[in-house]
Design a protein around this motif. Structure first.
Motif, PDB file in Angstrom:
ATOM      1  N   PRO A   4       0.841  -1.201   0.000  1.00 27.98           N
ATOM      2  CA  PRO A   4       0.000   0.000   0.000  1.00 27.98           C
ATOM      3  C   PRO A   4       0.874   1.247   0.000  1.00 27.98           C
ATOM      4  O   PRO A   4       1.985   1.237   0.502  1.00 27.98           O
ATOM      5  CB  PRO A   4      -0.804  -0.098   1.293  1.00 27.98           C
ATOM      6  CG  PRO A   4      -0.546  -1.452   1.861  1.00 27.98           C
ATOM      7  CD  PRO A   4       0.650  -2.000   1.169  1.00 27.98           C
ATOM      8  N   ARG A   5       0.336   2.293  -0.549  1.00 29.80           N
ATOM      9  CA  ARG A   5       1.100   3.536  -0.614  1.00 29.80           C
ATOM     10  C   ARG A   5       1.214   4.161   0.761  1.00 29.80           C
ATOM     11  O   ARG A   5       0.263   4.105   1.555  1.00 29.80           O
ATOM     12  CB  ARG A   5       0.424   4.518  -1.570  1.00 29.80           C
ATOM     13  CG  ARG A   5       0.529   4.052  -3.006  1.00 29.80           C
ATOM     14  CD  ARG A   5       0.066   5.072  -3.970  1.00 29.80           C
ATOM     15  NE  ARG A   5      -1.209   5.664  -3.535  1.00 29.80           N
ATOM     16  CZ  ARG A   5      -1.848   6.629  -4.158  1.00 29.80           C
ATOM     17  NH1 ARG A   5      -1.340   7.110  -5.258  1.00 29.80           N
ATOM     18  NH2 ARG A   5      -2.974   7.099  -3.720  1.00 29.80           N
ATOM     19  N   PRO A   6       2.381   4.716   1.079  1.00 26.97           N
ATOM     20  CA  PRO A   6       2.547   5.406   2.356  1.00 26.97           C
ATOM     21  C   PRO A   6       1.494   6.484   2.519  1.00 26.97           C
ATOM     22  O   PRO A   6       1.091   7.143   1.568  1.00 26.97           O
ATOM     23  CB  PRO A   6       3.954   6.009   2.272  1.00 26.97           C
ATOM     24  CG  PRO A   6       4.673   5.198   1.231  1.00 26.97           C
ATOM     25  CD  PRO A   6       3.602   4.749   0.278  1.00 26.97           C
ATOM     26  N   LEU A  13      -2.480   0.257   8.585  1.00 32.14           N
ATOM     27  CA  LEU A  13      -2.892  -1.040   9.140  1.00 32.14           C
ATOM     28  C   LEU A  13      -1.780  -2.080   8.956  1.00 32.14           C
ATOM     29  O   LEU A  13      -1.497  -2.871   9.850  1.00 32.14           O
ATOM     30  CB  LEU A  13      -4.179  -1.532   8.476  1.00 32.14           C
ATOM     31  CG  LEU A  13      -5.458  -0.819   8.886  1.00 32.14           C
ATOM     32  CD1 LEU A  13      -6.626  -1.309   8.051  1.00 32.14           C
ATOM     33  CD2 LEU A  13      -5.730  -1.022  10.373  1.00 32.14           C
ATOM     34  N   ARG A  14      -1.155  -2.062   7.797  1.00 34.73           N
ATOM     35  CA  ARG A  14      -0.078  -3.022   7.541  1.00 34.73           C
ATOM     36  C   ARG A  14       1.103  -2.767   8.473  1.00 34.73           C
ATOM     37  O   ARG A  14       1.719  -3.701   8.996  1.00 34.73           O
ATOM     38  CB  ARG A  14       0.343  -2.941   6.084  1.00 34.73           C
ATOM     39  CG  ARG A  14       1.337  -4.013   5.754  1.00 34.73           C
ATOM     40  CD  ARG A  14       1.462  -4.193   4.300  1.00 34.73           C
ATOM     41  NE  ARG A  14       2.505  -5.195   4.092  1.00 34.73           N
ATOM     42  CZ  ARG A  14       2.665  -5.859   3.005  1.00 34.73           C
ATOM     43  NH1 ARG A  14       1.863  -5.645   2.002  1.00 34.73           N
ATOM     44  NH2 ARG A  14       3.615  -6.732   2.891  1.00 34.73           N
TER      45      ARG A  14
END
Length: 102
Positions: A4-6, A13-14
Motif C-alpha cells: 500500500p502507498r505510504p 494497518l499493515r
C-alpha cells in the motif's frame, strides 16, 4: 502483491500489523532467551555435581583399594597360620574343644 502507498489507511494497518507481529516475536525471543539462560544454569549446576560425584568416586575407589589390601593381608596371615605346624598339631585339641561344647 504491491505494498500500500505510504500515508494510506491500508499502509497504516499493515504497519500496525507488522509492529504487532514484531512485538510478539520479540516477546517470544525474550522467553526463549530466558529459558536458554535457565537451561545453561542447570547444565552448569549438573557439571559441578558431576565433578563432585567423580571426586567422591575417586575417594571411594581409594578406600576400596585400601580395604582390599587389608583383606588380602589378613587372608595371607590366616593362610600362614593355618599352614603352620602348630596349627596342624593343635587340630585334635580344637576338635575336642568343639565336641565338648566349648
Amino acid at each position: 502483491m504491491t505494498s500500500p502507498r505510504p500515508g494510506t489507511k491500508a499502509h497504516a494497518l499493515r504497519l500496525a500489523d507488522a509492529e504487532t507481529s514484531l512485538m510478539t516475536r520479540h516477546r517470544e525471543l525474550a522467553h526463549i532467551t530466558a529459558a536458554l539462560i535457565d537451561k545453561e544454569a542447570e547444565v552448569e549446576a549438573q557439571a559441578l555435581r558431576i565433578q563432585s560425584l567423580e571426586a567422591e568416586l575417586a575417594e571411594a575407589r581409594q578406600a576400596l583399594g585400601r580395604a582390599q589390601g587389608i583383606v588380602d593381608y589378613n587372608l595371607a596371615e590366616l593362610q600362614s597360620i593355618r599352614s603352620s605346624t602348630s596349627w596342624r598339631l593343635m587340630a585334635p585339641v580344637r576338635k575336642l574343644g568343639q565336641l565338648l561344647g566349648r
